[in-house]
Design an enzyme around this catalytic site. Structure first.
Site, PDB file in Angstrom:
ATOM      1  CD1 TRP A  95      -6.747   3.333   8.300  1.00 32.21           C
ATOM      2  CD2 TRP A  95      -6.208   2.456   6.315  1.00 32.21           C
ATOM      3  NE1 TRP A  95      -5.801   2.370   8.502  1.00 32.21           N
ATOM      4  CE2 TRP A  95      -5.443   1.815   7.297  1.00 32.21           C
ATOM      5  CE3 TRP A  95      -6.036   2.077   4.972  1.00 32.21           C
ATOM      6  CZ2 TRP A  95      -4.528   0.814   6.997  1.00 32.21           C
ATOM      7  CZ3 TRP A  95      -5.114   1.093   4.654  1.00 32.21           C
ATOM      8  CH2 TRP A  95      -4.376   0.463   5.657  1.00 32.21           C
ATOM      9  CG  ASN A 211      -4.937  -2.949   5.650  1.00 34.36           C
ATOM     10  OD1 ASN A 211      -4.024  -3.010   4.844  1.00 34.36           O
ATOM     11  ND2 ASN A 211      -4.730  -3.009   6.968  1.00 34.36           N
ATOM     12  CD  GLU A 212      -1.600  -6.098   6.128  1.00 36.53           C
ATOM     13  OE1 GLU A 212      -0.506  -5.696   5.691  1.00 36.53           O
ATOM     14  OE2 GLU A 212      -1.784  -6.423   7.334  1.00 36.53           O
ATOM     15  CE1 TYR A 289       5.598  -3.246   6.609  1.00 40.30           C
ATOM     16  CE2 TYR A 289       3.690  -4.517   5.876  1.00 40.30           C
ATOM     17  CZ  TYR A 289       4.316  -3.298   6.094  1.00 40.30           C
ATOM     18  OH  TYR A 289       3.654  -2.126   5.792  1.00 40.30           O
ATOM     19  CD  GLU A 329       0.419  -2.086   4.312  1.00 41.17           C
ATOM     20  OE1 GLU A 329       1.164  -2.533   5.217  1.00 41.17           O
ATOM     21  OE2 GLU A 329      -0.814  -1.965   4.427  1.00 41.17           O
ATOM     22  CD1 TRP A 371       4.015   1.390   7.583  1.00 42.81           C
ATOM     23  CD2 TRP A 371       2.139   1.252   6.375  1.00 42.81           C
ATOM     24  NE1 TRP A 371       2.965   1.500   8.451  1.00 42.81           N
ATOM     25  CE2 TRP A 371       1.799   1.417   7.732  1.00 42.81           C
ATOM     26  CE3 TRP A 371       1.115   1.154   5.427  1.00 42.81           C
ATOM     27  CZ2 TRP A 371       0.475   1.477   8.168  1.00 42.81           C
ATOM     28  CZ3 TRP A 371      -0.200   1.206   5.865  1.00 42.81           C
ATOM     29  CH2 TRP A 371      -0.509   1.367   7.220  1.00 42.81           C
TER      30      TRP A 371
END
Length: 419
Positions: A95, A211-212, A289, A329, A371
């Protein structure tokens, strides 16, 4: 497109083949005195470095800037870079934001920055260069962690702007102005250690818009698409040396309805195809995920989904987008039912094998970023997916083998002819 049963069989074979390999490949530590990084580029569907294909194995360590803001804690950043480099890893995603009331906030309020935290970012960039690791730096977060979209919207509300919800982040000129200023401030920052302007520093592989990204008020992906176009144009107007990506998870939207079958049962307001077709975006990303997205399904079903998810996006990147793809990720949580380090090693190995095969046969899938890596003694940062390389030798072996395999490909795969 292979059918689900074939994909499951392929991954079962990958699990078995990985289990038979017991000895990790030894990887030499980089000779830092010979570190002469160049800018990572893109040619067709491949990443390039100094005119040759660039394939990589990498990791996420989102926490680095805020930890490095305290000079007495910087050794944790050094430890992760040292251990990652020893395992052959060459790209780190982290980040470049911490907004408002978050821990060690970088941007205290719109346009007001904590120089101490900025110097933490200076340090991690200089340390990455020392260990020959490239960085993907993300400008903002979709979520309230570390401020994110909710903080930007709240700043505008504090200034008397009427906003309906956090999705006004993508459309309201005041909020977009805050974001634009942050992007400009970061890219024109002069590193207090290296004396390089960020936009001129080849240690940075790429910028990431957010991010996302997600948008609840418009599941089609069009609202996010307009924002990406505007902000990507801004970035490229300031910095034409670095690559740019969005930061997307990979959810399909409305432009190619038949692709929605690959989503985990829902949309999030992005469109993997149309968003990444924007010409200023240099490469595509997905996150994965299945243990969260398909929490009520068994491990076999989750693994089958993972196979379909990777294959579908790989083919789209190769044939529709004609841009490189990164699995930015992925991981396996120790909170999952029946978790063991062995099962994590098998899962990571299977994902790595898929990445390697795709990279070897065409090069569109340039690498993966697990991740996440932590240093020792960072238990509060553990989210279930954490890996401490010094304490996980078998997982370190899986990572080292992948790093070796991907770096070897740099000398085996030809650079594509297309520009």
């Amino acid at each position: 497109m292979a059918c689900p049963s074939k994909i499951t069989s392929v991954f079962a074979l990958l699990f078995l083949s990985l289990a038979l390999v017991s000895k990790a490949i030894e990887v030499d530590i980089v000779d830092y005195s010979k570190n002469k990084q160049g800018f990572v580029g893109v040619k067709g569907t491949q990443f390039t470095l100094k005119g040759s294909p660039f394939f990589f194995n990498g990791f996420n360590s989102y926490w680095m800037m805020t930890i490095a803001a305290d000079p007495s804690m910087r050794y944790k950043v050094t430890e992760v870079f040292r251990d990652a480099s020893a395992a052959g890893m060459s790209v780190c995603r982290t980040w470049a934001f911490a907004d408002g009331g978050s821990y060690n906030a970088l941007q205290l309020s719109p346009g007001t920055y904590d120089e101490r935290v900025f110097q933490g970012l200076d340090f991690l960039i200089s340390e990455a260069r020392k260990y020959n690791i490239y960085l993907i730096l993300s400008f903002a977060n979709n979520y309230e962690d570390y401020g994110g979209r909710p903080q930007y919207v709240q700043w505008a509300r504090n200034a008397g702007v009427h906003l309906n919800n956090d999705d006004d982040f993508y459309t309201h000129p005041v909020v977009k102005g805050y974001y634009r200023n942050h992007v400009q401030r970061l890219m024109t920052r002069i590193n207090t250690i290296t004396k390089r302007v960020y936009k001129d520093d080849s240690t940075i592989m790429a910028w990431e818009l957010i991010n996302e990204p997600r948008c609840d008020v418009d599941y089609s992906g069009r609202t996010v698409n307009g924002w990406v176009q505007e902000m990507a144009s801004l970035v490229k107007s300031i910095d034409k040396k670095h690559l740019l990506t969005i930061g997307m998870e990979g959810f399909y939207g409305d432009t190619v309805p038949e692709k929605k079958q690959f989503n985990p049962g829902y949309q999030v307001g992005t469109d993997f195809i149309s968003n990444h077709l924007i010409k200023e975006i240099d490469f595509a990303t997905i996150h994965a995920y299945p243990d969260i997205w398909l929490a009520n399904q068994n491990e076999d079903a989750q693994m089958a989904f993972m196979g379909r998810w990777m294959q579908s996006h790989h083919m789209d990147a190769k044939t529709i987008l004609k841009k490189p793809l990164v699995i930015a990720e992925f991981g396996k949580s120790n909170k999952d039912p029946g978790f063991s380090i062995g099962s994590r090693d098998l899962y990571m190995g299977a994902v790595y094998r898929y990445i390697y095969r795709c990279a070897r046969h065409g090069g569109t899938l340039g690498g993966g970023l697990v991740w996440q890596l932590l240093a020792r003694g960072m238990q509060p940062y553990g989210d279930g997916y954490e890996i401490v390389l010094a304490e996980n030798p078998t997982t370190g072996g899986v990572i080292s083998r992948q790093s070796h395999a991907m770096s070897t490909l740099c000398h085996l795969v030809s650079t594509p002819d297309q520009s």
